[in-house]
Motif scaffolding. Structure first.
Motif, PDB file in Angstrom:
ATOM      1  N   LEU A  28       2.596  -0.179   2.945  1.00 32.30           N
ATOM      2  CA  LEU A  28       2.069  -0.646   1.672  1.00 32.30           C
ATOM      3  C   LEU A  28       2.294   0.410   0.607  1.00 32.30           C
ATOM      4  N   LEU A  29       2.835  -0.029  -0.524  1.00 29.92           N
ATOM      5  CA  LEU A  29       3.161   0.862  -1.632  1.00 29.92           C
ATOM      6  C   LEU A  29       2.555   0.280  -2.897  1.00 29.92           C
ATOM      7  N   THR A  30       1.629   1.001  -3.506  1.00 34.03           N
ATOM      8  CA  THR A  30       1.005   0.500  -4.723  1.00 34.03           C
ATOM      9  C   THR A  30       1.676   1.089  -5.955  1.00 34.03           C
ATOM     10  N   THR A  31       1.597   0.362  -7.043  1.00 32.63           N
ATOM     11  CA  THR A  31       2.103   0.862  -8.317  1.00 32.63           C
ATOM     12  C   THR A  31       1.013   1.629  -9.070  1.00 32.63           C
ATOM     13  N   MET A  32      -0.160   1.715  -8.490  1.00 32.59           N
ATOM     14  CA  MET A  32      -1.278   2.434  -9.107  1.00 32.59           C
ATOM     15  C   MET A  32      -1.205   3.886  -8.636  1.00 32.59           C
ATOM     16  N   PHE A  33      -0.665   4.755  -9.487  1.00 34.68           N
ATOM     17  CA  PHE A  33      -0.295   6.117  -9.102  1.00 34.68           C
ATOM     18  C   PHE A  33      -1.425   7.137  -9.101  1.00 34.68           C
ATOM     19  N   THR A  34      -2.357   7.022 -10.025  1.00 40.80           N
ATOM     20  CA  THR A  34      -3.312   8.108 -10.218  1.00 40.80           C
ATOM     21  C   THR A  34      -4.542   7.965  -9.330  1.00 40.80           C
ATOM     22  N   PRO A  35      -5.089   9.103  -8.900  1.00 40.51           N
ATOM     23  CA  PRO A  35      -6.305   9.054  -8.081  1.00 40.51           C
ATOM     24  C   PRO A  35      -7.499   8.578  -8.904  1.00 40.51           C
ATOM     25  N   GLY A  36      -8.515   8.134  -8.193  1.00 42.25           N
ATOM     26  CA  GLY A  36      -9.751   7.722  -8.841  1.00 42.25           C
ATOM     27  C   GLY A  36      -9.855   6.239  -9.105  1.00 42.25           C
ATOM     28  N   GLY A  37      -8.817   5.486  -8.808  1.00 39.63           N
ATOM     29  CA  GLY A  37      -8.850   4.051  -9.070  1.00 39.63           C
ATOM     30  C   GLY A  37      -9.540   3.298  -7.939  1.00 39.63           C
ATOM     31  N   VAL A  38     -10.406   2.387  -8.294  1.00 35.50           N
ATOM     32  CA  VAL A  38     -11.148   1.601  -7.308  1.00 35.50           C
ATOM     33  C   VAL A  38     -10.197   0.795  -6.432  1.00 35.50           C
ATOM     34  N   HIS A  39      -9.183   0.217  -7.026  1.00 36.17           N
ATOM     35  CA  HIS A  39      -8.269  -0.624  -6.249  1.00 36.17           C
ATOM     36  C   HIS A  39      -7.523   0.198  -5.201  1.00 36.17           C
ATOM     37  N   SER A  40      -6.886   1.271  -5.636  1.00 35.62           N
ATOM     38  CA  SER A  40      -6.041   2.042  -4.721  1.00 35.62           C
ATOM     39  C   SER A  40      -6.830   2.876  -3.728  1.00 35.62           C
ATOM     40  N   PRO A  77      -4.782  -6.303  15.555  1.00 35.72           N
ATOM     41  CA  PRO A  77      -4.857  -4.944  16.125  1.00 35.72           C
ATOM     42  C   PRO A  77      -3.518  -4.350  16.552  1.00 35.72           C
ATOM     43  N   ASP A  78      -2.511  -5.161  16.807  1.00 36.19           N
ATOM     44  CA  ASP A  78      -1.208  -4.637  17.229  1.00 36.19           C
ATOM     45  C   ASP A  78      -0.272  -4.361  16.054  1.00 36.19           C
ATOM     46  N   LEU A  79      -0.675  -4.745  14.858  1.00 35.08           N
ATOM     47  CA  LEU A  79       0.140  -4.537  13.666  1.00 35.08           C
ATOM     48  C   LEU A  79       0.026  -3.081  13.221  1.00 35.08           C
ATOM     49  N   ILE A  80       1.155  -2.460  12.952  1.00 32.96           N
ATOM     50  CA  ILE A  80       1.161  -1.092  12.438  1.00 32.96           C
ATOM     51  C   ILE A  80       1.157  -1.176  10.919  1.00 32.96           C
ATOM     52  N   LEU A  81       0.113  -0.625  10.312  1.00 39.45           N
ATOM     53  CA  LEU A  81      -0.031  -0.617   8.857  1.00 39.45           C
ATOM     54  C   LEU A  81      -0.053   0.817   8.359  1.00 39.45           C
ATOM     55  N   GLU A  82       0.815   1.122   7.423  1.00 32.55           N
ATOM     56  CA  GLU A  82       0.828   2.439   6.791  1.00 32.55           C
ATOM     57  C   GLU A  82       0.631   2.253   5.290  1.00 32.55           C
ATOM     58  N   TYR A  83      -0.248   3.051   4.738  1.00 27.99           N
ATOM     59  CA  TYR A  83      -0.522   2.982   3.310  1.00 27.99           C
ATOM     60  C   TYR A  83       0.030   4.253   2.671  1.00 27.99           C
ATOM     61  N   ALA A  84       1.043   4.106   1.845  1.00 24.28           N
ATOM     62  CA  ALA A  84       1.713   5.241   1.210  1.00 24.28           C
ATOM     63  C   ALA A  84       0.869   5.728   0.026  1.00 24.28           C
ATOM     64  N   TRP A  85      -0.248   6.327   0.348  1.00 26.82           N
ATOM     65  CA  TRP A  85      -1.199   6.793  -0.655  1.00 26.82           C
ATOM     66  C   TRP A  85      -1.864   8.042  -0.136  1.00 26.82           C
ATOM     67  N   PRO A  86      -2.248   8.978  -0.913  1.00 28.23           N
ATOM     68  CA  PRO A  86      -2.081   9.063  -2.363  1.00 28.23           C
ATOM     69  C   PRO A  86      -0.682   9.548  -2.740  1.00 28.23           C
ATOM     70  N   PHE A  87      -0.351   9.362  -3.990  1.00 27.10           N
ATOM     71  CA  PHE A  87       0.906   9.865  -4.506  1.00 27.10           C
ATOM     72  C   PHE A  87       0.784  11.365  -4.745  1.00 27.10           C
ATOM     73  N   ASP A  88       1.881  12.068  -4.527  1.00 25.98           N
ATOM     74  CA  ASP A  88       1.948  13.480  -4.870  1.00 25.98           C
ATOM     75  C   ASP A  88       2.064  13.542  -6.396  1.00 25.98           C
ATOM     76  N   LEU A  89       1.077  14.101  -7.045  1.00 28.85           N
ATOM     77  CA  LEU A  89       1.058  14.098  -8.506  1.00 28.85           C
ATOM     78  C   LEU A  89       2.174  14.947  -9.115  1.00 28.85           C
ATOM     79  N   GLU A  90       2.714  15.896  -8.359  1.00 26.90           N
ATOM     80  CA  GLU A  90       3.886  16.640  -8.845  1.00 26.90           C
ATOM     81  C   GLU A  90       5.079  15.692  -8.994  1.00 26.90           C
ATOM     82  N   TYR A  91       5.273  14.794  -8.012  1.00 24.03           N
ATOM     83  CA  TYR A  91       6.361  13.808  -8.111  1.00 24.03           C
ATOM     84  C   TYR A  91       6.126  12.848  -9.265  1.00 24.03           C
ATOM     85  N   VAL A  92       4.895  12.419  -9.446  1.00 27.51           N
ATOM     86  CA  VAL A  92       4.574  11.512 -10.553  1.00 27.51           C
ATOM     87  C   VAL A  92       4.835  12.212 -11.880  1.00 27.51           C
ATOM     88  N   ALA A  93       4.415  13.487 -11.990  1.00 29.38           N
ATOM     89  CA  ALA A  93       4.658  14.237 -13.222  1.00 29.38           C
ATOM     90  C   ALA A  93       6.160  14.385 -13.477  1.00 29.38           C
TER      91      ALA A  93
END
Length: 174
Positions: free
Chosen positions: A114-126, A142-158
């Protein structure tokens, strides 16, 4: 070729501009009441309104956000070497994250990132809602592998934002 992995690009979602405001107001009031009571499960009326608003017919004119996310998804797909990618929306637009995951599981997908477009920390959704949804989904599948690509590295976002500023203004010095 049998695909077993997929990515879900999660956007916030927006209300279509021609959705009756009274429906949205009622939905938000019911949501606020539910949260004030500490409940996670929607009432029948809240679920009905949520579905109606999410499935409201949309065009690029009535929901430019949806078209923007779908366009971004197409650009990502072109760079993912054939990886299966779908979109989902946190609120107001279909499919929901739960619906997107259910559809992928029905296709035989065994691993989802899972990849969200909500980049910054502190958001209720993300930070809260998506992880809560994943807890529920993990219990259901239970057999599904779920990975959440969060949080974003803020250096990359900057770096991304500086690069964008450089392209737009030509005024930023690194």
């Amino acid at each position: 070729m049998y695909i077993t992995e997929a990515i879900i690009l999660i956007g916030h979602g927006a209300v279509a501009s021609d959705t009756p405001k009274a429906l949205v107001s009622e939905l938000k009031a019911l949501e606020a009441q539910r949260r004030a009571r500490g409940l996670s499960e929607m009432s029948a009326r809240e679920a009905e309104l949520d579905k109606l608003i999410r499935e409201w017919p949309r065009t690029p004119q009535t929901d430019p956000y949806k078209w923007g996310l779908e366009t971004l998804a197409e650009k990502l797909k072109a760079r993912l070497n054939g990886c299966h990618l779908v979109t989902a929306y946190n609120e107001f637009c279909a499919p929901s994250l739960q619906e997107a995951i259910k559809g992928l599981v029905e296709e035989g997908i065994q691993r989802i990132t899972l990849l969200t477009t909500m980049f910054t920390p502190g958001g209720v959704h993300s930070e809260i809602e998506i992880p809560q949804t994943l807890q529920t989904i993990r219990q259901r599948y239970p057999d599904l592998i779920l990975e959440y690509a969060w949080p974003f590295d803020l250096e990359y976002v900057a770096d991304f934002l500086i690069g964008h500023l450089e392209r737009v203004t030509h005024a930023v010095n690194r």
